[in-house]
Enzyme design. Structure first.
Site, PDB file in Angstrom:
ATOM      1  N   LYS A  33       7.987   1.840   3.198  1.00  0.00           N
ATOM      2  CA  LYS A  33       7.625   3.234   3.499  1.00  0.00           C
ATOM      3  C   LYS A  33       8.751   4.163   3.035  1.00  0.00           C
ATOM      4  CE  LYS A  33       5.081   1.610   7.495  1.00  0.00           C
ATOM      5  NZ  LYS A  33       3.872   1.357   6.698  1.00  0.00           N
TER       6      LYS A  33
ATOM      7  N   LYS B 290       0.812  -1.218   0.000  1.00  0.00           N
ATOM      8  CA  LYS B 290       0.000   0.000   0.000  1.00  0.00           C
ATOM      9  C   LYS B 290       0.852   1.279   0.000  1.00  0.00           C
ATOM     10  CE  LYS B 290      -0.212   1.852   4.495  1.00  0.00           C
ATOM     11  NZ  LYS B 290       0.851   1.155   5.115  1.00  0.00           N
TER      12      LYS B 290
HETATM   13  P1  ADP Z   1       1.898   0.062   9.139  1.00  0.00           P
HETATM   14  O1  ADP Z   1       1.130  -1.077   9.721  1.00  0.00           O
HETATM   15  O2  ADP Z   1       1.603   1.382   9.747  1.00  0.00           O
HETATM   16  O3  ADP Z   1       1.878   0.110   7.627  1.00  0.00           O
HETATM   17  P2  ADP Z   1       4.339  -1.423   9.800  1.00  0.00           P
HETATM   18  O4  ADP Z   1       3.943  -2.036  11.084  1.00  0.00           O
HETATM   19  O5  ADP Z   1       4.424  -2.260   8.593  1.00  0.00           O
HETATM   20  O6  ADP Z   1       3.421  -0.139   9.532  1.00  0.00           O
HETATM   21  O7  ADP Z   1       5.756  -0.675   9.935  1.00  0.00           O
HETATM   22  C1  ADP Z   1       5.994   0.245  11.011  1.00  0.00           C
HETATM   23  C2  ADP Z   1       6.903  -0.415  12.029  1.00  0.00           C
HETATM   24  O8  ADP Z   1       8.204  -0.570  11.458  1.00  0.00           O
HETATM   25  C3  ADP Z   1       7.175   0.356  13.276  1.00  0.00           C
HETATM   26  O9  ADP Z   1       6.160   0.138  14.235  1.00  0.00           O
HETATM   27  C4  ADP Z   1       8.519  -0.197  13.748  1.00  0.00           C
HETATM   28  O10 ADP Z   1       8.294  -1.197  14.718  1.00  0.00           O
HETATM   29  C5  ADP Z   1       9.091  -0.881  12.519  1.00  0.00           C
HETATM   30  N1  ADP Z   1      10.437  -0.469  12.113  1.00  0.00           N
HETATM   31  C6  ADP Z   1      11.320  -1.315  11.521  1.00  0.00           C
HETATM   32  N2  ADP Z   1      12.460  -0.685  11.220  1.00  0.00           N
HETATM   33  C7  ADP Z   1      12.313   0.600  11.590  1.00  0.00           C
HETATM   34  C8  ADP Z   1      13.155   1.759  11.525  1.00  0.00           C
HETATM   35  N3  ADP Z   1      14.381   1.698  10.982  1.00  0.00           N
HETATM   36  N4  ADP Z   1      12.684   2.925  12.016  1.00  0.00           N
HETATM   37  C9  ADP Z   1      11.443   2.988  12.555  1.00  0.00           C
HETATM   38  N5  ADP Z   1      10.596   1.925  12.663  1.00  0.00           N
HETATM   39  C10 ADP Z   1      11.015   0.737  12.172  1.00  0.00           C
END
Ligand code: ADP
Ligand code: MG
Length: 311
Positions: free
Chosen positions: A273, A211
């Site tokens: 992201k 997404k």
């Molecule tokens: P969403 O469900 O909002 O699309 P995700 O859960 O897939 O998001 O991704 C966000 C998560 O990525 C954060 O909660 C964090 O735990 C994790 N994460 C992994 N690597 C990093 C990073 N380098 N910096 C920040 N967060 C990170």
């Protein structure tokens, strides 16, 4: 400003990941408070969103009922969740806007995303979805044409392609609605995966589209001034999970490419992201920001989040 916001899983389920109807309504209502603030400030907003837990629930229903009711394809599950999430967002936003005295309406588009028929993902599906099943239960679904792999010690799990999004086919409609003053919900779950057949006609396919990558595409299509990826952390960090983790503030796309090459961002979470905001900066020459829901207004103003700007 014209703003595209991608809402992550945490904006649509409860903190512990539960996705009961009321969990989704409560989470979406909270997210819509932040979105309504931006709309009330005069911005034009297009929302897109994930649908992982919601599709997961539908797949489970498919699976439990497979012997009685033919399972519906994944692209239909995407279409269903675009509708249910869309209507929940519309109700919540209408309410939040009414409280603010803003006379703006919301519209949801059932929307398709074009992928290449020959995307390598289709020959070698790798994206695991749904629960682990016994060989016997998996066989019912394999008989319905689904692909499964055996996961050592855990059972059988369905795998699907995760193709690269190429074009938001319904972006022209989204653009029109935005221009006419609607808050638009579009391309949910990355959009319904669609291929163009040799004869030129379109057909839905069973795949999972990221997404965040689709958000970058739709943002470029509607010439958004900024792309905001709203998740559950205020910023992307280097050294994630270590005691020297450091938030990334404003960086150029080239700088972000260099940081990403150092493997700070896992493929299943922060990776797409970072890729999405970097692509948007590179291709649309506008800033992309990763931040938490509570900080989206500040992030739009350049005061919060990880901001990737054109080189
Ligand atoms: P969403 O469900 O909002 O699309 P995700 O859960 O897939 O998001 O991704 C966000 C998560 O990525 C954060 O909660 C964090 O735990 C994790 N994460 C992994 N690597 C990093 C990073 N380098 N910096 C920040 N967060 C990170
Ligand atoms: Mg998440």
């Amino acid at each position: 400003m014209r703003i595209v916001i991608a809402l992550g899983g945490n904006a649509m389920t409860s903190k512990d990941g539960r996705a009961r109807v009321e969990d989704q309504q409560v989470a979406i209502a909270e997210a819509c408070e932040h979105v309504a603030d931006l709309v009330a400030a005069g911005h034009d907003v297009l929302l897109t969103h994930g649908n992982g837990p919601q599709v997961g629930n539908l797949l489970l229903k498919n699976e439990l009922a497979a012997a009685e009711v033919p399972p519906v394809p994944l692209d239909w599950c995407d279409a269903s969740t675009q509708a249910t999430i869309g209507v929940t967002v519309m109700d919540a936003l209408d309410a939040a806007l009414a409280v603010r005295g803003v006379d703006k309406r919301t519209a949801t588009l059932v929307s398709r995303t074009l992928v290449d028929v020959d995307d390598p993902g289709f020959d070698n599906p790798t994206k695991p979805i749904g629960r682990h099943l016994s060989r016997e239960d998996a066989q019912v679904l394999i008989d319905h044409g689904q692909r499964f792999v055996e996961v050592e010690g855990k059972g059988w799990r369905r795998v699907v392609a995760s193709p690269e999004p190429r074009e938001c086919l319904d972006a022209p409609a989204a653009d029109r609605l935005l221009g006419d003053g609607f808050v638009v919900v579009c391309s949910g779950g990355g959009g319904i995966p669609t291929v163009r057949r040799a004869d030129g006609t379109l057909a839905g396919v069973e795949a999972v589209i990221d997404k965040d990558l689709t958000a970058a595409l739709i943002a470029a299509h509607v010439t958004a001034d900024v792309l905001v990826i709203a998740t559950d952390v205020e910023a992307a960090v280097t050294g994630y999970g270590t005691d020297h983790a450091r938030p990334i503030g404003e960086v150029t796309a080239a700088e972000m490419r260099r940081i990403a090459a150092e493997q700070h961002f896992p493929a299943g979470s922060m990776g797409p992201k970072v890729e999405a905001v970097t692509r948007f900066a590179e291709r649309a020459h506008r800033p992309g920001v990763i931040t938490s829901l509570a900080h989206i207004a500040d992030a739009v103003e350049g005061r919060a989040g990880t901001r990737v700007v054109p080189d």
